[in-house]
Design an enzyme around this catalytic site. Structure first.
Site, short mmCIF file in Angstrom:
data_model
loop_
_atom_site.label_atom_id
_atom_site.label_comp_id
_atom_site.label_asym_id
_atom_site.label_seq_id
_atom_site.Cartn_x
_atom_site.Cartn_y
_atom_site.Cartn_z
N LYS A 1 0.74 -1.42 -0.03
CA LYS A 1 0.02 -0.02 0.01
C LYS A 1 0.91 1.11 -0.08
CE LYS A 1 0.75 1.59 4.49
NZ LYS A 1 1.61 2.50 4.72
N PRO B 1 9.70 -4.39 -0.06
CA PRO B 1 10.75 -4.25 0.99
C PRO B 1 10.22 -3.98 2.26
CG PRO B 1 10.38 -2.25 -0.90
CD PRO B 1 9.51 -3.20 -0.92
N ALA C 1 9.17 -0.06 5.13
CA ALA C 1 9.72 1.03 3.97
C ALA C 1 8.44 1.86 3.93
CB ALA C 1 9.42 0.08 2.81
N GLY C 2 7.34 1.60 4.83
CA GLY C 2 6.24 2.49 4.89
C GLY C 2 5.21 1.92 3.83
N LEU C 3 5.50 0.56 3.27
CA LEU C 3 4.39 0.03 2.41
C LEU C 3 3.63 -1.18 2.66
CD1 LEU C 3 7.39 -0.16 -0.33
CD2 LEU C 3 5.50 1.67 -0.17
N ALA C 4 3.70 -1.25 4.20
CA ALA C 4 2.90 -2.52 4.46
C ALA C 4 3.19 -3.76 4.22
CB ALA C 4 1.38 -2.29 4.75
N GLY C 5 4.57 -3.88 3.97
CA GLY C 5 4.80 -5.52 3.49
C GLY C 5 4.65 -6.52 4.58
N GLY C 6 4.91 -6.04 5.84
CA GLY C 6 4.38 -7.23 6.69
C GLY C 6 3.01 -7.27 6.95
N SER C 7 2.20 -6.28 7.08
CA SER C 7 0.62 -6.24 7.00
C SER C 7 0.06 -6.99 5.86
CB SER C 7 0.24 -4.80 7.19
OG SER C 7 0.80 -4.42 8.24
N ASP D 1 -2.61 -1.73 9.90
CA ASP D 1 -2.59 -1.90 8.71
C ASP D 1 -3.46 -3.08 7.87
OD1 ASP D 1 -1.91 0.62 8.37
OD2 ASP D 1 0.30 -0.05 7.93
O1 C5P Z 1 -0.25 -1.75 14.78
P1 C5P Z 1 0.97 -1.93 14.26
O2 C5P Z 1 2.01 -3.08 14.89
O3 C5P Z 1 1.34 -1.58 12.90
O4 C5P Z 1 1.64 -0.60 14.86
C1 C5P Z 1 3.23 -0.45 14.76
C2 C5P Z 1 3.52 0.84 15.59
O5 C5P Z 1 2.74 1.95 15.29
C3 C5P Z 1 3.33 0.62 16.91
O6 C5P Z 1 4.26 1.24 17.91
C4 C5P Z 1 1.97 1.47 17.32
O7 C5P Z 1 1.82 1.91 18.63
C5 C5P Z 1 1.97 2.41 16.35
N1 C5P Z 1 0.68 2.81 15.91
C6 C5P Z 1 0.11 3.91 16.57
N2 C5P Z 1 -1.18 4.28 16.15
C7 C5P Z 1 -1.69 3.64 14.83
C8 C5P Z 1 -0.81 2.73 14.31
C9 C5P Z 1 -0.01 2.22 14.88
O8 C5P Z 1 0.62 4.59 17.46
N3 C5P Z 1 -2.78 3.88 14.69
#
Ligand code: C5P
Length: 285
Positions: free
Chosen positions: A9, A92, A95-101, A134
């Protein structure tokens, strides 16, 4: 065996509105899936969950979000855990591309098919949210406004056909650290209402005009200026960081201009991709 494609994404818009009671941040985002995809397979084995990720930089056990997604699926459905998962990375990471999600989303969608559980998209999104903010969007995909943690999703008109160049600078960014940086400074808010209006009308030019990402105010990525300069000089209509970075994307009307931009960026960067928007999330193939 079930094969699942897991699109990355980009964030056409990202504003941090405040802090939720659960510690997460309240967000207002416009998300878009693109055809840069990881490939996931899920199958039944001899019991338990096993994960092979064809990238040795990523954990192959319960620390991997794809594994966590499988565990969450079995917990929610009450089915005895039994899954053999493979993940082939193209997106990658950090990366800010949500690869893991995207991988987590694909595992849930794949197991839903493998076990014939017929969970609704909403039910899969609820399972996904237990492993990452994500993941619900990565299950749904397309063009969506995402609010709250990122799980309150409203579909808007699909982004018109275009070409999206993505370049990832070498050094990854930790999302948790990016949010911590945002907490420690004043954020200037972009124009959420104009972006909402642009999206609800599907007005491509207005979307490009009002696109914004507040993480650019707090995350220092030295390569960003150079990447944006190349994108601008090649004719990009919009150039912006995705998520908490460091990837920068540029949107082009013309394929030739996008291809030229890829050629230019590849002179300096390893991870450069020519993509297009897609109107799906993780899906079986
Ligand atoms: O949910 P996720 O594991 O992707 O979040 C990664 C990091 O980003 C966590 O440290 C979480 O606290 C932070 N985060 C946040 N608010 C969000 C999404 C993520 O503070 N809405």
């Amino acid at each position: 065996m079930i094969n699942v494609t897991a699109p990355a994404k980009i964030n056409l818009f990202l504003d941090i509105l405040g802090r939720l009671e659960n510690g997460f941040h309240s967000l207002f985002m416009v998300m878009q899936t693109v055809d840069l995809c990881d490939e996931i397979t899920v199958d039944k084995g001899n019991g338990g969950i096993s994960l092979t990720c064809f990238d040795e930089r990523l954990p192959q056990d319960e620390r991997n979000i794809a594994y966590k997604a499988a565990a969450a699926f079995f917990k929610a459905t009450g089915i005895e855990p039994n899954a053999v998962i493979t993940v082939t990375k193209k997106i990658p990471f950090e990366a800010g591309l949500a690869g893991g999600s995207a991988d987590a989303a694909a595992v849930i969608v794949g197991l839903n098919k493998l076990y014939g559980t017929e969970l609704s998209t909403q039910a899969m999104c609820e399972i996904g949210l237990t492993v990452g903010s994500d993941v619900p969007f990565c299950i749904k995909g397309g063009t969506c406004i995402a609010q709250n943690r990122g799980e309150v999703l409203s579909e808007v008109k699909p982004l018109k056909e275009c070409f999206i160049v993505i370049a990832k600078p070498e050094k990854g960014v930790s999302t948790a650290q990016a949010f911590a940086a945002a907490d420690s400074t004043h954020i200037y808010h972009p124009d959420n209402l104009r972006m909402l209006d642009a999206c609800s009308r599907g007005d491509f030019n207005a979307i490009c005009k009002h696109a914004s990402n507040v993480f650019e105010q707090v995350i220092e990525v030295v390569e960003r200026i150079e990447i944006k300069d190349v994108m601008r000089s090649c004719g990009a209509l919009l150039y912006q960081m995705s998520g908490s970075g460091p990837s920068v994307f540029g949107i082009f009307d013309s394929k030739e201009e996008a291809e030229k931009c890829v050629r230019e960026l590849k002179k300096s960067y390893k991870d450069v991709f020519l993509t297009s928007p897609v109107n799906y999330g993780a899906k079986t193939i």
